[in-house]
Design a protein around this motif. Structure first.
Motif, mmCIF file in Angstrom:
data_model
loop_
_atom_site.group_PDB
_atom_site.id
_atom_site.type_symbol
_atom_site.label_atom_id
_atom_site.label_comp_id
_atom_site.label_asym_id
_atom_site.label_seq_id
_atom_site.Cartn_x
_atom_site.Cartn_y
_atom_site.Cartn_z
ATOM 1 N N UNK A 156 0.900 -1.346 0.026
ATOM 2 C CA UNK A 156 -0.050 -0.108 0.168
ATOM 3 C C UNK A 156 0.979 1.403 -0.134
ATOM 4 N N UNK A 157 0.552 2.260 -1.091
ATOM 5 C CA UNK A 157 1.423 3.472 -0.952
ATOM 6 C C UNK A 157 0.273 4.558 -0.215
ATOM 7 N N UNK A 158 0.981 5.096 0.752
ATOM 8 C CA UNK A 158 0.260 6.143 1.513
ATOM 9 C C UNK A 158 0.715 7.511 1.283
ATOM 10 N N UNK A 159 -0.165 8.350 0.846
ATOM 11 C CA UNK A 159 0.262 9.721 0.526
ATOM 12 C C UNK A 159 -0.173 10.480 1.902
ATOM 13 N N UNK A 188 6.090 6.403 11.273
ATOM 14 C CA UNK A 188 5.440 6.887 10.046
ATOM 15 C C UNK A 188 4.680 5.547 9.233
ATOM 16 N N UNK A 189 3.521 5.826 9.316
ATOM 17 C CA UNK A 189 2.781 4.673 8.557
ATOM 18 C C UNK A 189 2.691 3.563 9.677
ATOM 19 N N UNK A 190 3.320 2.461 9.156
ATOM 20 C CA UNK A 190 3.606 1.039 9.788
ATOM 21 C C UNK A 190 5.191 1.049 10.187
ATOM 22 N N UNK A 191 6.063 2.049 9.870
ATOM 23 C CA UNK A 191 7.416 1.838 9.950
ATOM 24 C C UNK A 191 7.905 2.658 11.173
ATOM 25 N N UNK A 192 8.861 2.042 11.805
ATOM 26 C CA UNK A 192 9.460 2.914 12.940
ATOM 27 C C UNK A 192 10.838 3.246 12.216
ATOM 28 N N UNK A 193 10.985 4.545 12.462
ATOM 29 C CA UNK A 193 12.173 5.479 11.796
ATOM 30 C C UNK A 193 12.882 6.061 12.955
ATOM 31 N N UNK A 206 10.631 -0.839 2.252
ATOM 32 C CA UNK A 206 9.736 0.122 2.441
ATOM 33 C C UNK A 206 10.245 1.191 1.359
ATOM 34 N N UNK A 207 9.031 2.088 0.732
ATOM 35 C CA UNK A 207 9.490 3.026 0.056
ATOM 36 C C UNK A 207 9.099 4.622 0.864
ATOM 37 N N UNK A 208 10.013 5.397 0.740
ATOM 38 C CA UNK A 208 10.066 6.649 1.199
ATOM 39 C C UNK A 208 10.226 7.844 0.151
ATOM 40 N N UNK A 272 5.521 3.453 1.990
ATOM 41 C CA UNK A 272 4.750 2.191 1.469
ATOM 42 C C UNK A 272 4.177 1.392 2.854
ATOM 43 N N UNK A 273 3.260 0.576 2.877
ATOM 44 C CA UNK A 273 3.114 -0.482 3.977
ATOM 45 C C UNK A 273 2.781 -1.883 3.196
ATOM 46 N N UNK A 274 3.740 -2.727 3.855
ATOM 47 C CA UNK A 274 3.784 -3.896 3.328
ATOM 48 C C UNK A 274 3.217 -5.017 4.229
#
Length: 279
Positions: A156-159, A188-193, A206-208, A272-274
């Protein structure tokens, strides 16, 4: 239909005295049973063609699944298979694949697939083709069973994701003496950064798409660069080793360091969310 040098992976059938077989009372010859993909199989060869299926004037060759009484009720086996005949002169195998690689299903009502017109007898017996030499010939089979693992992935690409902007205020910047600094973690989204000054880490796919900024605290003329990046495998960090010169960073009129404070900011535009299932 094509030729290759590699022999069949799963089974080869050599026939001596083909002329005697073709003039015998037997309409077909059934090979021994061989295993492939966890199932048992057999080749069925019609030396004068399968007359009941428009095979007159051809070699007919079929692949059959065997010992189906041992399989569970309602069984079905999906297969990608190839059948072969050996060209002894050129040391190659004529390879014939059903429907350009189509997957065929074997089940209670369909236990055999193959070709009633595998190869014309005229072509097969022509000496210059190398298929029948010294009254002997070789056929073969490869059987690749298609088994679903149940694994799949959803991207899923999240704008404009929630919490898309993270600001990192580095106090007492002039006193920092480590080669690498990490910000506090943020999501951010489902990712820890993390934000990293100087170096990077590994892992994840992931896409950033984001804006990286060093804030001008005097003039609001921020230093900003846009980054679009797929982060995969061991390369899970991204950015610019030449984001800005140290001369500009330390120049008082630029306002990037004010009262010994540096402010770094990241604004995520698309992430992105995978989702992976069955792993």
């Amino acid at each position: 239909m094509y030729k290759r040098h590699l022999p069949p992976a799963h089974y080869s059938l050599k026939i001596q005295s083909f002329s005697l077989l073709s003039t015998s009372n037997a309409d077909k010859y059934e090979s021994g049973v061989f295993e492939a993909g966890g199932y048992n199989w057999r080749l069925s060869l019609y030396p004068n063609g399968d007359k009941d299926n428009n095979g007159l004037g051809y070699i007919s060759l079929y692949l059959s699944i065997e010992e189906t009484n041992k399989l569970p009720h309602g069984w079905e086996v999906d297969v990608n298979y190839k059948l072969f005949v050996y060209d002894k002169i050129r040391d190659t195998y004529l390879t014939i694949q059903d429907g350009d690689g189509a997957v065929r299903s074997f089940h209670d009502l369909k236990t055999q697939w193959g070709f009633s017109q595998f190869l014309s007898l005229e072509t097969f017996k022509e000496a210059s083709n190398g298929y029948l030499v010294g009254d002997s010939c070789i056929f073969g089979a490869e059987v690749f069973v298609i088994k679903s693992t149940g694994k799949w992935e959803s991207l899923t690409m999240i704008k404009d994701p929630p919490n898309k902007t993270f600001t990192w205020k580095m106090q007492s910047f002039s006193k920092l003496d480590q080669s690498i600094y990490y910000s506090d973690a943020f999501t951010v989204g489902e990712s820890r950064c993390y934000l990293v000054i100087k170096t990077f880490l590994p892992r994840e796919k992931v896409y950033r798409e984001c804006n990286l900024r060093v804030l001008d605290q005097l003039n609001d003329t921020h230093k900003e660069r846009k980054n679009c990046h797929w982060v995969t495998g061991s390369e899970n960090s991204w950015g610019f080793p030449d984001f800005m010169s140290l001369e500009d960073l330390h120049k008082p009129s630029k306002g990037f360091i004010y009262n010994d404070v540096l402010i770094v900011e990241v604004q995520f535009l698309v992430v992105s969310a995978v989702k992976v299932v069955g792993v």
